[in-house]
Write a protein that holds these residues in place. Structure first.
Motif, PDB file in Angstrom:
ATOM      1  N   LEU A   1       0.832  -1.205   0.000  1.00 49.09           N
ATOM      2  CA  LEU A   1       0.000   0.000   0.000  1.00 49.09           C
ATOM      3  C   LEU A   1       0.868   1.257   0.000  1.00 49.09           C
ATOM      4  CD1 LEU A   1      -2.857   1.138   0.102  1.00 49.09           C
ATOM      5  CD2 LEU A   1      -2.715   1.048   2.586  1.00 49.09           C
ATOM      6  N   ILE A   2       1.906   1.255   0.817  1.00 44.79           N
ATOM      7  CA  ILE A   2       2.830   2.396   0.847  1.00 44.79           C
ATOM      8  C   ILE A   2       3.513   2.567  -0.510  1.00 44.79           C
ATOM      9  CG2 ILE A   2       4.991   3.237   1.857  1.00 44.79           C
ATOM     10  CD1 ILE A   2       4.009   1.899   4.510  1.00 44.79           C
ATOM     11  N   ALA A   3       3.951   1.456  -1.111  1.00 42.16           N
ATOM     12  CA  ALA A   3       4.605   1.534  -2.425  1.00 42.16           C
ATOM     13  C   ALA A   3       3.651   2.065  -3.486  1.00 42.16           C
ATOM     14  CB  ALA A   3       5.136   0.158  -2.826  1.00 42.16           C
ATOM     15  N   ILE A   4       2.402   1.636  -3.440  1.00 39.44           N
ATOM     16  CA  ILE A   4       1.405   2.121  -4.415  1.00 39.44           C
ATOM     17  C   ILE A   4       1.175   3.612  -4.231  1.00 39.44           C
ATOM     18  CG2 ILE A   4      -1.045   2.022  -5.024  1.00 39.44           C
ATOM     19  CD1 ILE A   4      -0.864  -1.026  -4.531  1.00 39.44           C
ATOM     20  N   LEU A   5       1.071   4.068  -2.982  1.00 41.33           N
ATOM     21  CA  LEU A   5       0.857   5.491  -2.739  1.00 41.33           C
ATOM     22  C   LEU A   5       2.053   6.325  -3.199  1.00 41.33           C
ATOM     23  CD1 LEU A   5      -0.877   5.370   0.757  1.00 41.33           C
ATOM     24  CD2 LEU A   5      -1.924   5.870  -1.463  1.00 41.33           C
ATOM     25  N   ILE A   6       3.258   5.841  -2.957  1.00 42.46           N
ATOM     26  CA  ILE A   6       4.456   6.555  -3.428  1.00 42.46           C
ATOM     27  C   ILE A   6       4.464   6.618  -4.950  1.00 42.46           C
ATOM     28  CG2 ILE A   6       6.980   6.419  -3.597  1.00 42.46           C
ATOM     29  CD1 ILE A   6       6.935   5.307  -0.704  1.00 42.46           C
ATOM     30  N   TYR A   7       4.130   5.491  -5.599  1.00 37.72           N
ATOM     31  CA  TYR A   7       4.096   5.434  -7.058  1.00 37.72           C
ATOM     32  C   TYR A   7       3.031   6.387  -7.610  1.00 37.72           C
ATOM     33  CZ  TYR A   7       3.648   3.547 -11.757  1.00 37.72           C
ATOM     34  OH  TYR A   7       3.590   3.409 -13.117  1.00 37.72           O
TER      35      TYR A   7
ATOM     36  N   GLU B   1       1.833   9.050  -6.170  1.00 37.69           N
ATOM     37  CA  GLU B   1       2.295  10.413  -5.946  1.00 37.69           C
ATOM     38  C   GLU B   1       3.309  10.831  -7.002  1.00 37.69           C
ATOM     39  OE1 GLU B   1       2.533  14.124  -4.381  1.00 37.69           O
ATOM     40  OE2 GLU B   1       1.114  12.565  -3.799  1.00 37.69           O
ATOM     41  N   ALA B   2       4.203   9.915  -7.342  1.00 42.26           N
ATOM     42  CA  ALA B   2       5.207  10.209  -8.372  1.00 42.26           C
ATOM     43  C   ALA B   2       4.536  10.422  -9.730  1.00 42.26           C
ATOM     44  CB  ALA B   2       6.221   9.073  -8.459  1.00 42.26           C
ATOM     45  N   LEU B   3       3.482   9.672 -10.013  1.00 39.58           N
ATOM     46  CA  LEU B   3       2.767   9.852 -11.287  1.00 39.58           C
ATOM     47  C   LEU B   3       2.036  11.190 -11.324  1.00 39.58           C
ATOM     48  CD1 LEU B   3       1.200   6.364 -12.082  1.00 39.58           C
ATOM     49  CD2 LEU B   3       3.057   7.514 -13.276  1.00 39.58           C
ATOM     50  N   LEU B   4       1.459  11.579 -10.199  1.00 37.30           N
ATOM     51  CA  LEU B   4       0.713  12.825 -10.154  1.00 37.30           C
ATOM     52  C   LEU B   4       1.629  14.042 -10.260  1.00 37.30           C
ATOM     53  CD1 LEU B   4      -1.931  12.024  -7.401  1.00 37.30           C
ATOM     54  CD2 LEU B   4      -2.304  12.225  -9.857  1.00 37.30           C
TER      55      LEU B   4
END
Length: 167
Positions: free
Chosen positions: A154-160, A162-165
């Protein structure tokens, strides 16, 4: 050869067949999943089941064995034992593969024999520990492991995301 078998197993007709068989069983059992949904999720405050269709049988492998025995007499204990062996073996193999793949990703593809041996020793130790302790302890450890994996993913998905946004 393995890729051919994998393509056959995960082909579109096979997926439709699996979905169709699942729907057929659902219809033939008159939507038993829906009819007993309330009973399945209801427990007394002391942890016992409010609806007890198999009197005197505790929840666990014995419950499943007795359930299979009601349908196929003389087949329940053997079926559950063989199923548990295959389930345990395939689970251990898949978890090791996932861990080794993650290790290779973290190490950026470099071979580190010490870390790899530590991973193998940890897997063997947890397997040994789980096999000599009670089922409740083994399931609790499995729940902890899955919970850690979910949080990390979940943390990795949120970081990813955020990086996309921000890109």
């Amino acid at each position: 050869m393995i890729s051919t078998i994998s393509e056959m197993i995960w082909s579109t007709p096979m997926l439709y067949l699996c979905i169709g068989v699942g729907l057929l069983f659902t219809i033939l059992t008159r939507f038993v999943q829906v009819r007993y949904l309330k009973d399945m999720s209801t427990q007394a405050p002391d942890g016992s089941f409010i609806v007890d269709h198999l009197k005197g049988v505790e929840a666990g492998p014995q419950y499943t064995q007795q359930a299979v025995e009601t349908v196929l007499p003389g087949f329940g204990s053997g079926f559950v034992a063989v199923s548990l062996v295959f389930f345990a073996f395939t689970t251990i193999m898949s978890q090791y593969y996932i861990a080794e793949t993650n290790l290779a990703y973290v190490m950026k593809g470099k071979q580190n024999k010490i870390v790899s041996m530590f991973l193998k020793a940890a897997l063997l130790a947890t397997t040994l520990y789980g096999s000599i302790r009670t089922a409740e302890v083994a399931w609790a450890l499995a729940d902890i492991g899955v919970g850690i994996m979910v949080w990390l993913n979940l943390i990795a998905i949120l970081i990813y995301e955020e990086a996309l946004l921000t890109a």
